[in-house]
Every structure is written in C-alpha cells, then in structure tokens.
Design a protein around this motif. Structure first.
Motif, PDB file in Angstrom:
ATOM      1  N   TYR A 253      12.436   1.721 -11.012  1.00  0.00           N
ATOM      2  CA  TYR A 253      12.314   2.386  -9.712  1.00  0.00           C
ATOM      3  C   TYR A 253      12.023   1.395  -8.588  1.00  0.00           C
ATOM      4  O   TYR A 253      11.677   1.804  -7.488  1.00  0.00           O
ATOM      5  CB  TYR A 253      11.215   3.451  -9.795  1.00  0.00           C
ATOM      6  N   GLN A 254      12.159   0.117  -8.861  1.00  0.00           N
ATOM      7  CA  GLN A 254      11.889  -0.907  -7.866  1.00  0.00           C
ATOM      8  C   GLN A 254      13.191  -1.538  -7.373  1.00  0.00           C
ATOM      9  O   GLN A 254      14.248  -1.363  -7.965  1.00  0.00           O
ATOM     10  CB  GLN A 254      10.986  -1.992  -8.470  1.00  0.00           C
ATOM     11  N   GLY A 255      13.100  -2.270  -6.290  1.00  0.00           N
ATOM     12  CA  GLY A 255      14.234  -3.066  -5.832  1.00  0.00           C
ATOM     13  C   GLY A 255      15.163  -2.339  -4.878  1.00  0.00           C
ATOM     14  O   GLY A 255      14.903  -1.222  -4.421  1.00  0.00           O
ATOM     15  N   LEU A 256      16.299  -2.982  -4.627  1.00  0.00           N
ATOM     16  CA  LEU A 256      17.248  -2.495  -3.629  1.00  0.00           C
ATOM     17  C   LEU A 256      18.089  -1.315  -4.117  1.00  0.00           C
ATOM     18  O   LEU A 256      18.568  -0.524  -3.314  1.00  0.00           O
ATOM     19  CB  LEU A 256      18.187  -3.634  -3.204  1.00  0.00           C
ATOM     20  N   TRP A 257      18.292  -1.222  -5.426  1.00  0.00           N
ATOM     21  CA  TRP A 257      19.130  -0.163  -5.992  1.00  0.00           C
ATOM     22  C   TRP A 257      18.335   0.575  -7.074  1.00  0.00           C
ATOM     23  O   TRP A 257      18.664   0.503  -8.250  1.00  0.00           O
ATOM     24  CB  TRP A 257      20.410  -0.751  -6.587  1.00  0.00           C
ATOM     25  N   PRO A 258      17.270   1.308  -6.714  1.00  0.00           N
ATOM     26  CA  PRO A 258      16.439   1.957  -7.728  1.00  0.00           C
ATOM     27  C   PRO A 258      17.222   2.989  -8.540  1.00  0.00           C
ATOM     28  O   PRO A 258      18.125   3.657  -8.024  1.00  0.00           O
ATOM     29  CB  PRO A 258      15.325   2.618  -6.915  1.00  0.00           C
ATOM     30  N   PHE A 259      16.863   3.088  -9.800  1.00  0.00           N
ATOM     31  CA  PHE A 259      17.612   3.902 -10.749  1.00  0.00           C
ATOM     32  C   PHE A 259      17.726   5.357 -10.300  1.00  0.00           C
ATOM     33  O   PHE A 259      18.795   5.967 -10.391  1.00  0.00           O
ATOM     34  CB  PHE A 259      16.938   3.831 -12.124  1.00  0.00           C
ATOM     35  N   ASP A 260      16.615   5.938  -9.821  1.00  0.00           N
ATOM     36  CA  ASP A 260      16.622   7.366  -9.513  1.00  0.00           C
ATOM     37  C   ASP A 260      17.535   7.705  -8.347  1.00  0.00           C
ATOM     38  O   ASP A 260      18.004   8.837  -8.237  1.00  0.00           O
ATOM     39  CB  ASP A 260      15.200   7.853  -9.234  1.00  0.00           C
ATOM     40  N   GLN A 261      17.803   6.728  -7.480  1.00  0.00           N
ATOM     41  CA  GLN A 261      18.682   6.960  -6.338  1.00  0.00           C
ATOM     42  C   GLN A 261      20.134   6.584  -6.621  1.00  0.00           C
ATOM     43  O   GLN A 261      21.019   6.855  -5.800  1.00  0.00           O
ATOM     44  CB  GLN A 261      18.173   6.181  -5.129  1.00  0.00           C
TER      45      GLN A 261
ATOM     46  N   ALA B  52      21.596  -7.814  -3.628  1.00  0.00           N
ATOM     47  CA  ALA B  52      21.514  -8.018  -2.180  1.00  0.00           C
ATOM     48  C   ALA B  52      22.879  -8.300  -1.573  1.00  0.00           C
ATOM     49  O   ALA B  52      23.100  -8.031  -0.377  1.00  0.00           O
ATOM     50  CB  ALA B  52      20.563  -9.176  -1.876  1.00  0.00           C
ATOM     51  N   ALA B  53      23.802  -8.815  -2.393  1.00  0.00           N
ATOM     52  CA  ALA B  53      25.103  -9.231  -1.871  1.00  0.00           C
ATOM     53  C   ALA B  53      26.125  -8.097  -1.825  1.00  0.00           C
ATOM     54  O   ALA B  53      27.103  -8.176  -1.073  1.00  0.00           O
ATOM     55  CB  ALA B  53      25.656 -10.386  -2.708  1.00  0.00           C
ATOM     56  N   VAL B  54      25.933  -7.047  -2.638  1.00  0.00           N
ATOM     57  CA  VAL B  54      26.925  -5.970  -2.700  1.00  0.00           C
ATOM     58  C   VAL B  54      26.549  -4.854  -1.736  1.00  0.00           C
ATOM     59  O   VAL B  54      25.372  -4.611  -1.473  1.00  0.00           O
ATOM     60  CB  VAL B  54      27.062  -5.431  -4.140  1.00  0.00           C
ATOM     61  N   ALA B  55      27.586  -4.171  -1.237  1.00  0.00           N
ATOM     62  CA  ALA B  55      27.351  -3.113  -0.251  1.00  0.00           C
ATOM     63  C   ALA B  55      27.725  -1.732  -0.766  1.00  0.00           C
ATOM     64  O   ALA B  55      27.233  -0.724  -0.250  1.00  0.00           O
ATOM     65  CB  ALA B  55      28.140  -3.413   1.024  1.00  0.00           C
ATOM     66  N   THR B  56      28.604  -1.656  -1.761  1.00  0.00           N
ATOM     67  CA  THR B  56      29.069  -0.366  -2.264  1.00  0.00           C
ATOM     68  C   THR B  56      28.932  -0.318  -3.781  1.00  0.00           C
ATOM     69  O   THR B  56      28.774  -1.348  -4.446  1.00  0.00           O
ATOM     70  CB  THR B  56      30.543  -0.126  -1.891  1.00  0.00           C
TER      71      THR B  56
ATOM     72  N   ARG C 142      29.723  -2.607  -9.281  1.00  0.00           N
ATOM     73  CA  ARG C 142      30.365  -2.545 -10.595  1.00  0.00           C
ATOM     74  C   ARG C 142      31.207  -3.781 -10.863  1.00  0.00           C
ATOM     75  O   ARG C 142      31.179  -4.346 -11.966  1.00  0.00           O
ATOM     76  CB  ARG C 142      31.219  -1.277 -10.707  1.00  0.00           C
ATOM     77  N   ALA C 143      31.951  -4.210  -9.866  1.00  0.00           N
ATOM     78  CA  ALA C 143      32.809  -5.386 -10.049  1.00  0.00           C
ATOM     79  C   ALA C 143      31.976  -6.649 -10.265  1.00  0.00           C
ATOM     80  O   ALA C 143      32.286  -7.476 -11.146  1.00  0.00           O
ATOM     81  CB  ALA C 143      33.729  -5.555  -8.841  1.00  0.00           C
ATOM     82  N   ALA C 144      30.930  -6.825  -9.471  1.00  0.00           N
ATOM     83  CA  ALA C 144      30.080  -8.008  -9.612  1.00  0.00           C
ATOM     84  C   ALA C 144      29.350  -8.006 -10.949  1.00  0.00           C
ATOM     85  O   ALA C 144      29.192  -9.052 -11.598  1.00  0.00           O
ATOM     86  CB  ALA C 144      29.081  -8.070  -8.458  1.00  0.00           C
ATOM     87  N   ALA C 145      28.881  -6.810 -11.379  1.00  0.00           N
ATOM     88  CA  ALA C 145      28.193  -6.711 -12.670  1.00  0.00           C
ATOM     89  C   ALA C 145      29.134  -7.069 -13.818  1.00  0.00           C
ATOM     90  O   ALA C 145      28.751  -7.790 -14.749  1.00  0.00           O
ATOM     91  CB  ALA C 145      27.635  -5.307 -12.852  1.00  0.00           C
TER      92      ALA C 145
END
Length: 422
Positions: free
Chosen positions: A246-254, A364-368, A373-376
């Motif tokens: 639940y931490q960071g820029l892309w938290p799981f719940d959101q 931090a580098a991805v916007a969408t 998904r592509a970067a991962a």
C-alpha cells in the motif's frame, strides 16, 4: 521472545468433534468432484452425503452462534442440489456472509474452494477449516512504526480441516478461492494458517537451499525454531509484506487490475518482500534475522521447485531473484558438476536495496498502465527468458541449480496437519 499461549480445552474439543464427525464425510465427497467442483453422474448417495454434510456443518454454525453462516450454507447447498451436482457450485452466499474473526476467536468455514498448494488433486472441491485467530504479540507496537492503512489479514492457527487444508502446503484462504458464479469486488478478509509454515519451511526450503549453498553460507536463523516463535516471525513477515503493498507511487489497492498482470505482479511481490527484509535489517523489527532468512529461503529455494514452475507466479519471483543476486555478486561460484554457491547476506541485502530502487525508478518513469506493463516485462525478461507455448519463462542453465533437490523432495509424502500444531 514470545510466550506460548495455551489453546482453551473447549476449543480443542470442538476441533476433535469436527475431525471425528465432518472430515470423513467431506473427504469422501470431494473425491467425487472434478476440478471445477462438479460431480459427474451424481447419484442419490452423493445427494444424501452432501445433505448430511450440510446438516452437520449448519448445526455446528448454530451451536456456535453463527446463524447467518448456517442459513447461507443451507441456501448454497440447496441451490446446488436443485441445479444438479453436475453443474458448477455457487457458494457466494457463504463467501459473503463470512466475517473475519476477532483476535482470540475461532472461525469455521465450509464450501467448494481452491486450496492453493495443497496435496493433489487441487480444484474447487468441498473443503472446510476450523481455526483460531492469533495475532503476533508484537503487532500493536510494530504497527506504530509500520502502519497498515487497510489491514484485512488474519493470522490463524489451523485446528482442524479436510484434506485441502490438512494435507499439503496450503496456508492461505481468500474469498476469491470460493467456487461462485460471480467475482468479488473487494477482499474483506485474508486468512493465513501460519502454524503450518514451520514444517513446510523445514521440509522443503531448507533442504532446497542446502543442495545449492555452501554450509558456511546457508541461512540458519529460521531453522529449529520453537513453534510459537516461528508462528510469530512468519505472521510479522506477513503483516509487513502486506503493508508494503500500500506504499509508493502505484499502491496495490488503487491499481489492482494492473498489479494482477503477471510481469507487474512478479516485480511487486519481490519488491514488497525486499522492503520487508530491509525493514528487518534496518532494526526495530522483532525476529528480524529469522524473517530475512525465511524470505530468502522460501522465495529462492522453495517456490521454484513447484511442478508448474514455468507457469507459476511465485516460482517466477524466486528464479528472478536468484539471478538478480547472482548479477549483484551476492551468490557466487559455479553450479557446474555439482558445485555449491556461496551466499553473502550483506551483498544480498544491498542487492535487494538496488532492486527496490530499480522498481521505484520504473514506477516514477511510467505514466500509464500500458507503460508500466511494458517496462515491467522488459525488466523481468532480463532474467526470465521467454519459454515455450503456454509457459511464462524457461530456466536458464545457471538457474537449473535451483531444481537440484526437487527429485528427492518430490518423493516425500505430502505433509499432514491432522492435529493443531502450536
């Protein structure tokens, strides 16, 4: 150090009652089921057996002050009988009426469900568990330093269960495991049978690591633990792991849908375990070294041994992490001709810090979602090359050392947890 809290004799008596009355019935019925929960060519004997199970389980619910669960179970069973046992079961009512038990209270649940990692056959077969919730003694103080904004996890002691829970390595139960025609929209509970962990860890993870690592570098802090210490350490790991989601820029719940992507989710799971290990290394977490060793041994040396490893999500995390530690000099040596590798734990922790930093730079580098998904996928493919059709990846020659103990471990009978281990 934690003190072993005795389980009330009356609770143990309830468990013994279920083992004597319900387990034989449920284990007989589940043998008639296919993986999707259906019963082929159901007979009147199948119907009578399920009706008896319904009556036994609903009566237990009522005796223990859970009339809502009794009514839901009766409705689900009767609905299945009316539709025909050769149709997939729908136990959404039982799933939705279940509430997480309070700390120190018991929980009983019966439904066709997927008992993940239990002894084969695994599918949406009828199963039940009876368990006692026991949160770590250290949790209230730990939660001050590591708050969890949406904690819905429960640490449990399995007291009795049918084959899906009493045999094999299943230590989790989620609402999405229950056979139902509809999907859940939220996860109100997540139950973990952590008292099963000690034997699983010592039976599979430790021998798996011993076949690969030099004796002087084999992590040992998580072995030979008293049951209550192992339970406490594993439950704290579970709490910290979940809180890190639940931490960071892309938290799981959101971003649940995004994080369910295979490549994104693989990085997410390694990241939260890495952050847990680093929190332990940085001080202030009880049973810190035990947790660090558990994480390394389970992730790298147990999960990749699954029969479906090249499709299995958890296996992929372990194989990736192995190669990440190799790249950063934490695992050195050559596995050729039976050679052993040396694990440098200080370098392993440094490699975990770099992994967390790498994933956070990616985030931090991805916007969408598509960018993520592509970067991962690009990052994962650095260490998990594409496999054959229907396989997520393939083992490289170097990674195959992780399978060194698999043949011997596969010959072991499934672990059986017929009695409460606490």
């Amino acid at each position: 150090m934690t003190a072993r809290a005795p389980i009330a004799p009356q609770v143990l008596a309830y468990a013994a009652e279920l083992r004597g009355a319900l387990i034989p019935l449920v284990d007989t019925f589940r043998q008639r089921q296919a993986d999707d929960g259906t019963v082929a060519d159901p007979s009147s004997a199948d119907r009578r057996l399920l009706e008896r199970i319904r009556d036994e389980a609903s009566a237990f619910h009522r005796r223990h002050g859970r009339p809502e669960q009794a009514e839901a179970l009766i409705a689900d069973v009767d609905g299945w009988l009316a539709a025909g046992l050769d149709t997939p079961p729908h136990f959404g009512r039982s799933r939705d009426v279940l509430q997480a038990p309070a700390d120190g209270s018991t929980v009983f649940f019966l439904a066709p469900l997927q008992s993940t990692n239990s002894a084969p056959p695994v599918g949406k077969r009828l199963d039940f568990f009876f368990a006692l919730r026991k949160e770590p003694d250290a949790l209230p103080e730990l939660a001050l330093s590591y708050p969890h904004p949406k904690n819905n996890c429960q640490s449990l002691i399995l007291l009795a269960g049918s084959a899906g829970f009493a045999q094999g390595n299943c230590i989790v139960f989620f609402p999405e495991n229950v056979a139902a025609h509809d999907k859940i929209t939220e996860q109100p509970y997540a139950m973990f049978f952590y008292n099963k962990f000690r034997r699983i860890h010592e039976t599979y993870a430790l021998p798996g690591a011993a076949a690969v690592l030099t004796a002087d570098s084999l992590p040992r802090a998580s072995s030979d633990l008293a049951p209550e210490v192992c339970f406490e350490a594993r439950a704290i790991w579970g709490y910290l792991h979940d809180s890190m989601h639940y931490q960071g820029l892309w938290p799981f719940d959101q971003h649940i849908s995004l994080k369910m992507n295979w490549f994104v989710g693989l990085l997410e799971e390694i990241k939260v375990d890495a952050k847990t290990a680093l929190a332990c290394a940085d001080g202030g977490v009880p049973f810190a070294q035990q947790q660090i060793d558990m994480i390394l041994l389970e992730r790298i040396f147990r999960y990749p041994q699954a029969d479906d490893a090249t499709r299995n999500f958890d296996s992929g995390t372990g194989v990736f992490l192995y190669s990440w530690l190799r790249e950063y000099g934490a695992l050195t040596g050559s596995p050729a001709e039976g050679g052993l590798l040396h694990l440098d734990q200080d370098k392993a922790l440094a490699a975990l810090r770099e992994f967390v930093a790498t994933v956070e730079r990616l985030e931090a580098a991805v916007a969408t979602d598509d960018d993520y998904r592509a970067a991962a996928k690009d990052l994962v493919r650095r260490h998990l090359p594409a496999g054959e059709a229907k396989q997520r990846y393939r083992f490289t020659e170097d990674q195959r050392v992780l399978l060194r103990a698999k043949g011997g471990l596969d010959r072991l009978p499934p672990l059986t947890f017929a009695e409460a281990e606490w």
